[in-house]
Design an enzyme around this catalytic site. Structure first.
Site, PDB file in Angstrom:
ATOM      1  N   ILE A 183       0.721  -1.389   0.037  1.00  0.00           N
ATOM      2  CA  ILE A 183      -0.056   0.036  -0.041  1.00  0.00           C
ATOM      3  C   ILE A 183       0.861   1.100   0.060  1.00  0.00           C
ATOM      4  O   ILE A 183       1.642   1.379   0.869  1.00  0.00           O
ATOM      5  CB  ILE A 183      -0.893  -0.060   0.942  1.00  0.00           C
ATOM      6  CG1 ILE A 183      -1.701  -1.103   1.292  1.00  0.00           C
ATOM      7  CG2 ILE A 183      -1.724   1.295   1.172  1.00  0.00           C
ATOM      8  CD1 ILE A 183      -2.618  -1.209   2.490  1.00  0.00           C
ATOM      9  N   ASP A 189       6.899   3.186  -2.292  1.00  0.00           N
ATOM     10  CA  ASP A 189       6.637   2.395  -1.208  1.00  0.00           C
ATOM     11  C   ASP A 189       6.650   2.651   0.232  1.00  0.00           C
ATOM     12  O   ASP A 189       5.756   2.187   0.866  1.00  0.00           O
ATOM     13  CB  ASP A 189       7.786   1.323  -1.335  1.00  0.00           C
ATOM     14  CG  ASP A 189       7.737  -0.270  -0.978  1.00  0.00           C
ATOM     15  OD1 ASP A 189       6.502  -0.439  -0.537  1.00  0.00           O
ATOM     16  OD2 ASP A 189       8.805  -0.973  -0.615  1.00  0.00           O
ATOM     17  N   TRP A 243      12.194   0.002   7.329  1.00  0.00           N
ATOM     18  CA  TRP A 243      11.494   0.443   6.193  1.00  0.00           C
ATOM     19  C   TRP A 243      11.785   2.003   5.797  1.00  0.00           C
ATOM     20  O   TRP A 243      11.218   2.375   5.043  1.00  0.00           O
ATOM     21  CB  TRP A 243       9.945   0.281   6.772  1.00  0.00           C
ATOM     22  CG  TRP A 243       9.503   0.707   7.945  1.00  0.00           C
ATOM     23  CD1 TRP A 243       9.207  -0.270   8.743  1.00  0.00           C
ATOM     24  CD2 TRP A 243       9.069   2.092   8.383  1.00  0.00           C
ATOM     25  NE1 TRP A 243       8.656   0.805  10.133  1.00  0.00           N
ATOM     26  CE2 TRP A 243       8.475   1.875   9.502  1.00  0.00           C
ATOM     27  CE3 TRP A 243       9.155   3.194   7.718  1.00  0.00           C
ATOM     28  CZ2 TRP A 243       8.200   3.189  10.243  1.00  0.00           C
ATOM     29  CZ3 TRP A 243       8.718   4.249   8.293  1.00  0.00           C
ATOM     30  CH2 TRP A 243       8.432   4.250   9.558  1.00  0.00           C
ATOM     31  N   LYS A 303      16.222 -10.072   5.266  1.00  0.00           N
ATOM     32  CA  LYS A 303      14.855 -10.090   5.461  1.00  0.00           C
ATOM     33  C   LYS A 303      14.677  -8.581   5.731  1.00  0.00           C
ATOM     34  O   LYS A 303      14.613  -7.936   6.820  1.00  0.00           O
ATOM     35  CB  LYS A 303      14.435 -10.730   6.849  1.00  0.00           C
ATOM     36  CG  LYS A 303      12.967 -11.066   6.952  1.00  0.00           C
ATOM     37  CD  LYS A 303      12.419  -9.884   7.470  1.00  0.00           C
ATOM     38  CE  LYS A 303      10.755  -9.980   7.635  1.00  0.00           C
ATOM     39  NZ  LYS A 303      10.085  -8.693   7.784  1.00  0.00           N
ATOM     40  N   SER A 332      13.089  -1.059  15.867  1.00  0.00           N
ATOM     41  CA  SER A 332      12.652  -0.579  17.459  1.00  0.00           C
ATOM     42  C   SER A 332      13.730  -1.476  18.473  1.00  0.00           C
ATOM     43  O   SER A 332      13.985  -2.520  18.229  1.00  0.00           O
ATOM     44  CB  SER A 332      11.126  -0.814  17.666  1.00  0.00           C
ATOM     45  OG  SER A 332      10.829  -2.291  17.681  1.00  0.00           O
ATOM     46  N   GLU A 373      21.051  -1.508  15.763  1.00  0.00           N
ATOM     47  CA  GLU A 373      20.928  -0.186  15.919  1.00  0.00           C
ATOM     48  C   GLU A 373      19.273  -0.127  15.790  1.00  0.00           C
ATOM     49  O   GLU A 373      18.506  -0.328  15.114  1.00  0.00           O
ATOM     50  CB  GLU A 373      21.164   0.094  14.295  1.00  0.00           C
ATOM     51  CG  GLU A 373      21.601   1.407  14.127  1.00  0.00           C
ATOM     52  CD  GLU A 373      20.442   2.523  13.821  1.00  0.00           C
ATOM     53  OE1 GLU A 373      20.022   2.853  14.968  1.00  0.00           O
ATOM     54  OE2 GLU A 373      20.269   2.571  12.657  1.00  0.00           O
ATOM     55  N   CYS A 393      15.688   7.178  13.129  1.00  0.00           N
ATOM     56  CA  CYS A 393      15.919   6.698  14.431  1.00  0.00           C
ATOM     57  C   CYS A 393      16.816   7.894  15.001  1.00  0.00           C
ATOM     58  O   CYS A 393      16.869   7.942  16.252  1.00  0.00           O
ATOM     59  CB  CYS A 393      16.644   5.236  14.498  1.00  0.00           C
ATOM     60  SG  CYS A 393      18.118   5.426  13.477  1.00  0.00           S
ATOM     61  N   GLU A 442       9.996   7.684  21.812  1.00  0.00           N
ATOM     62  CA  GLU A 442      10.420   8.033  20.307  1.00  0.00           C
ATOM     63  C   GLU A 442       8.949   7.843  19.615  1.00  0.00           C
ATOM     64  O   GLU A 442       8.203   6.955  19.671  1.00  0.00           O
ATOM     65  CB  GLU A 442      11.081   6.793  19.512  1.00  0.00           C
ATOM     66  CG  GLU A 442      11.570   7.006  18.273  1.00  0.00           C
ATOM     67  CD  GLU A 442      12.498   5.976  17.628  1.00  0.00           C
ATOM     68  OE1 GLU A 442      13.310   6.261  17.085  1.00  0.00           O
ATOM     69  OE2 GLU A 442      12.488   4.882  18.185  1.00  0.00           O
TER      70      GLU A 442
END
Length: 477
Positions: free
Chosen positions: A7, A74, A136, A160, A214, A235, A269, A368
């Site tokens: 989406i 994306d 992402w 992955k 996260s 990280e 981040c 965060e």
């Protein structure tokens, strides 16, 4: 195999799909990576591996516009930023190609010993097949931060990517195929974290897991890997602080404050999403900050002059709006933003949002957000600013803006972080190490540290004396 719809966050339209991989697919990928590792990739020279890395870089350059468009479609980042990212992808592969060649030169490096009867040299060997789990917000770039040094070191890879933005990582696999990277050296498995990421984290066949994401997810991954004695590099999250002193140029400081928090749609981040402003310049600073934030162009991320695009998903938008409402209720002052922009009926957009008078105990100051929301407060002394900046569970990055070079050095030295920026925010180069402290993770990516993390140091010691060792001389028998 079933598939997951892609989406686009800018339009909320389905623009494609990705395979929904699972444990069986992860296992096949690890088997393939293991076979490729022992079949020859681990024994190849750095020069041979560098040839492939440079070919990948060239293909990335050739396909820059296509890959950037796909990235924006994306994950919603402005197309200008996506183009910048793709340039960095190519540069990162080239950088690690150079380091791969240097590995050949540094192999069997001697060690000074106190006894001349022995000679010791050091070898640096690839760890083995490695599992890489990427994020992402920079789909292809963060994957490259892991893939390029791993391949340069002689490791094989199971990648992955995040299920929320996998399209360009699949294109990386296609590019690897196009340049005839040996089968099994780079394997990409897409799917949900619980169905594909978790089995990779717990797989006993990998030598290392590198994760970006996260803090909570990183803790679960580290625990799963630890059960197999597998090394990890993490990280994780951040809540970086930008300190603006009273001698700062207000125009420059406002620019960096906006860039540091709103770049990548606030989804980074290391975002300097906590802002400390010296009280003597606070009124003038906030007036200019409000003006600048309200003039940031929020639009379709495919438009070349867009500066703020959508956040990644409806769930992320809901989370961000929840932070905003909670902060209003906590009594902070909403300087600007806090709404979905009215001129964009579709997409997961939120205005650049700035709160002032944010207290250290407020959720917005401590947690965060991962969105374009800036929490600000004032300070009086250097010591106070350092104490407030360091009073965080996170320790990824920090920034200081001041005309006083000695003050900047003092503050940089005092920051409990892995990265400090002086008179800027967010620059990142593949030549310099990246990583944090505390709940922001451990280990380092990028630079020579990134390569070293995929190598195992082996000492090889030879007895070179022509004399007997005579620990128990035969004459004594």
């Amino acid at each position: 195999m079933t598939r997951i719809d892609v989406i686009s966050p800018g339009s909320e339209n389905v623009v494609g799909s990705i395979p929904r991989g699972g444990a069986a697919d992860i296992n096949r990928a690890v088997v393939a990576a293991t076979r490729a590792f022992y079949k020859g990739w681990s024994r190849s020279s750095g020069k041979e591996r560098a040839t492939y890395l440079r070919k990948i870089a060239e293909k990335v350059k050739e396909r820059k516009e296509e890959l950037a468009h796909l990235e924006t479609l994306d994950n919603g980042k402005p197309i200008s930023e996506a183009q910048w990212d793709i340039d960095d992808v190519a540069g990162c592969f080239e950088y690690y190609a150079d380091l791969a060649e240097k590995l050949d030169e540094s192999q069997d490096s001697p060690v000074a010993l106190p006894m001349e009867e022995f000679k010791t040299v050091l070898r640096r060997d690839p760890l083995g097949p490695v599992g890489l789990i990427s994020a992402w917000n920079y789909p292809m770039l963060i994957a490259t931060w892991k893939v390029a040094p791993a391949l340069a070191a002689g490791c094989t890879v199971v990648l992955k990517p995040s299920e929320m933005a996998s399209l360009t990582c699949l294109e990386m696999a296609a590019i690897a195929h196009d340049v005839q990277l040996p089968p099994g050296v780079l394997n990409v498995v897409t799917g949900y974290g619980t169905e594909a990421g978790a089995p990779l984290s717990a797989h006993p066949g990998v030598a290392k897991i590198s994760f970006t994401g996260s803090t909570a997810t990183g803790q679960r991954i580290a625990e799963a890997a630890a059960k197999n004695g597998v090394a990890t590099c993490m990280e994780l999250g951040g809540k970086s602080c930008l300190i603006v002193f009273d001698d700062a140029d207000i125009e420059d400081a406002v620019e960096w404050a906006c860039f540091g928090c709103f770049w990548t749609n606030g989804q980074i981040c290391s975002a300097t999403s906590r802002l400390l402003v010296h009280e003597d310049i606070a009124d003038a600073f906030y007036a200019r900050l409000k003006q600048r934030a309200e003039n940031i162009k929020i639009a379709d991320p495919l438009q070349p002059d867009t500066r703020l695009g959508p956040v990644i998903s409806s769930a992320q938008l809901e989370k961000i709006m929840g932070f905003i409402e909670d902060t209003k209720g906590d009594g902070a002052t909403l300087l600007t933003g806090g709404r979905r922009p009215g001129h964009l009926p579709c997409g997961y957009f939120v205005e650049p949002t700035v709160f002032t008078n944010v207290k250290p105990e407020m959720r917005l100051w401590r947690e965060e957000v991962f969105g374009p929301v800036l929490a600000s407060a004032t300070f009086r002394t250097e010591e106070e600013a350092i104490a407030v900046a360091n009073a965080s569970q996170y320790g990824l990055a920090a920034a200081v803006i001041s005309a006083d070079a000695e003050r900047c050095k003092r503050v940089a030295a005092a920051m409990e972080t892995g990265i400090v920026w002086i008179n800027c925010s967010q620059p990142c180069f593949c030549q310099a190490p990246w990583g944090g402290k505390k709940a922001s993770g451990y280990g380092r990516e990028l630079g020579t540290y990134g390569l070293d993390s995929y190598l195992s140091v082996k000492q090889v010691t030879t007895y070179v004396s022509k004399d007997r060792w005579d620990w128990y001389p035969p004459s004594k028998l």
